[in-house]
Design a protein around this motif. Structure first.
Motif, PDB file in Angstrom:
ATOM      1  N   ALA A 122      -2.266  -6.585   5.320  1.00  0.00           N
ATOM      2  CA  ALA A 122      -3.181  -7.620   4.842  1.00  0.00           C
ATOM      3  C   ALA A 122      -3.906  -7.178   3.571  1.00  0.00           C
ATOM      4  N   PHE A 123      -4.350  -5.924   3.509  1.00  0.00           N
ATOM      5  CA  PHE A 123      -5.012  -5.436   2.299  1.00  0.00           C
ATOM      6  C   PHE A 123      -4.019  -5.316   1.147  1.00  0.00           C
ATOM      7  N   ALA A 124      -2.784  -4.936   1.450  1.00  0.00           N
ATOM      8  CA  ALA A 124      -1.771  -4.874   0.392  1.00  0.00           C
ATOM      9  C   ALA A 124      -1.548  -6.255  -0.203  1.00  0.00           C
ATOM     10  N   ALA A 125      -1.493  -7.273   0.651  1.00  0.00           N
ATOM     11  CA  ALA A 125      -1.302  -8.643   0.178  1.00  0.00           C
ATOM     12  C   ALA A 125      -2.483  -9.113  -0.675  1.00  0.00           C
ATOM     13  N   ALA A 126      -3.661  -8.528  -0.415  1.00  0.00           N
ATOM     14  CA  ALA A 126      -4.857  -8.879  -1.189  1.00  0.00           C
ATOM     15  C   ALA A 126      -4.971  -8.070  -2.474  1.00  0.00           C
TER      16      ALA A 126
ATOM     17  N   VAL B  63       4.507   3.247   4.324  1.00  0.00           N
ATOM     18  CA  VAL B  63       4.201   3.606   2.935  1.00  0.00           C
ATOM     19  C   VAL B  63       5.280   3.059   2.000  1.00  0.00           C
ATOM     20  N   SER B  64       6.530   3.195   2.408  1.00  0.00           N
ATOM     21  CA  SER B  64       7.630   2.684   1.592  1.00  0.00           C
ATOM     22  C   SER B  64       7.581   1.161   1.486  1.00  0.00           C
ATOM     23  N   GLU B  65       7.296   0.512   2.590  1.00  0.00           N
ATOM     24  CA  GLU B  65       7.225  -0.954   2.612  1.00  0.00           C
ATOM     25  C   GLU B  65       6.149  -1.489   1.671  1.00  0.00           C
ATOM     26  N   LEU B  66       4.994  -0.822   1.635  1.00  0.00           N
ATOM     27  CA  LEU B  66       3.841  -1.356   0.919  1.00  0.00           C
ATOM     28  C   LEU B  66       3.604  -0.698  -0.440  1.00  0.00           C
ATOM     29  N   GLY B  67       4.399   0.322  -0.772  1.00  0.00           N
ATOM     30  CA  GLY B  67       4.179   1.015  -2.030  1.00  0.00           C
ATOM     31  C   GLY B  67       2.856   1.749  -2.044  1.00  0.00           C
ATOM     32  N   ALA B  68       2.491   2.301  -0.885  1.00  0.00           N
ATOM     33  CA  ALA B  68       1.204   2.970  -0.728  1.00  0.00           C
ATOM     34  C   ALA B  68       1.367   4.479  -0.846  1.00  0.00           C
TER      35      ALA B  68
ATOM     36  N   VAL C 203     -10.054  -8.418   6.264  1.00  0.00           N
ATOM     37  CA  VAL C 203      -9.869  -8.648   4.827  1.00  0.00           C
ATOM     38  C   VAL C 203     -10.771  -9.785   4.346  1.00  0.00           C
ATOM     39  N   ALA C 204     -10.893 -10.848   5.134  1.00  0.00           N
ATOM     40  CA  ALA C 204     -11.778 -11.954   4.764  1.00  0.00           C
ATOM     41  C   ALA C 204     -13.231 -11.497   4.719  1.00  0.00           C
ATOM     42  N   ASP C 205     -13.621 -10.649   5.679  1.00  0.00           N
ATOM     43  CA  ASP C 205     -14.990 -10.148   5.707  1.00  0.00           C
ATOM     44  C   ASP C 205     -15.274  -9.280   4.488  1.00  0.00           C
TER      45      ASP C 205
END
Length: 210
Positions: free
Chosen positions: A19-23, A41-46, A195-197
């Motif tokens: 969710a944070f990655a999408a934001a 990590v690979s999925e999100l590029g983190a 994430v909304a908060d």
């Protein structure tokens, strides 16, 4: 924003990372399961850093190697329910390390690394939902976390420290119990709420009802 998630390989942690990655956040993810961590990590590029939150040295090293943070999410947790008469020392230590001591070390070494206006999210538990047979250590460790968060707010006025209080959530933690409670939320619901908060004003508690 720079965001660190501890316990990122669990159900809520992984959902919150997505969710944070999408934001658009820049993520550092940490967990004990190195295989699952590497995949996420690979999925999100983190950036990924394995750590066992039961060891203060692991958490200190993790935080010292992380750039200034805007958001820190502590999503590690364990239950190991059993009657008090059968309390297993290994289970007790595991529950307190995951639910309390890891969060303590994260706050000790992480609060000073937060940017002005930074936010911390701690996964708590509603007392009325965990005061049940077999859950003495889970309930006690989550209560201790809530009280520690109250004191941390007094000591770190420039940081928002939010205790996240969902109902039952459908995660792997319930494998320790036997079954997922009826009506349990998906971890993505909790992740979206966090994430909304983060986009609004800091609050002491974030109660999630679905």
């Amino acid at each position: 924003m720079n965001t660190l998630i501890l316990g990122a390989t669990g159900g809520i942690g992984a959902a919150t990372a997505r969710a944070f990655a999408a934001a658009g956040h820049t993520l550092t993810l940490s967990g004990r399961d190195e295989t699952r961590l590497a995949a996420l990590v690979s999925e999100l590029g983190a950036t990924g850093r394995a750590a066992d939150v039961g060891f203060e040295s692991h958490v200190r090293t993790l935080l010292e190697g992380t750039p200034e943070l805007d958001t820190l999410v502590y999503a590690a947790g364990a239950a190991h329910p059993e009657p008090l008469r059968d309390a297993d020392p290994t289970h007790v230590r595991g529950v307190w390390n995951a639910n309390y001591f890891g969060a303590l070390w994260a706050m000790k070494h992480g609060l000073g690394r937060l940017a002005p206006g930074g936010r911390v999210y701690l996964l708590g538990a509603r007392p009325e939902l965990v005061t049940a047979r077999g859950f003495s250590q889970y309930a006690a460790s989550k209560a201790a976390l809530a009280r520690a968060a109250e004191v941390a707010r007094l000591e770190h006025r420039g940081v928002g420290i939010t205790l996240v209080l969902p109902p039952a959530v459908e995660t792997g933690l319930w494998a320790q119990v036997g079954r997922v409670p009826r009506g349990a939320l998906g971890p993505d619901v909790v992740a979206r709420a966090i994430v909304a908060d983060r986009a609004g004003e800091a609050q002491a508690e974030l109660r999630i009802d679905g």
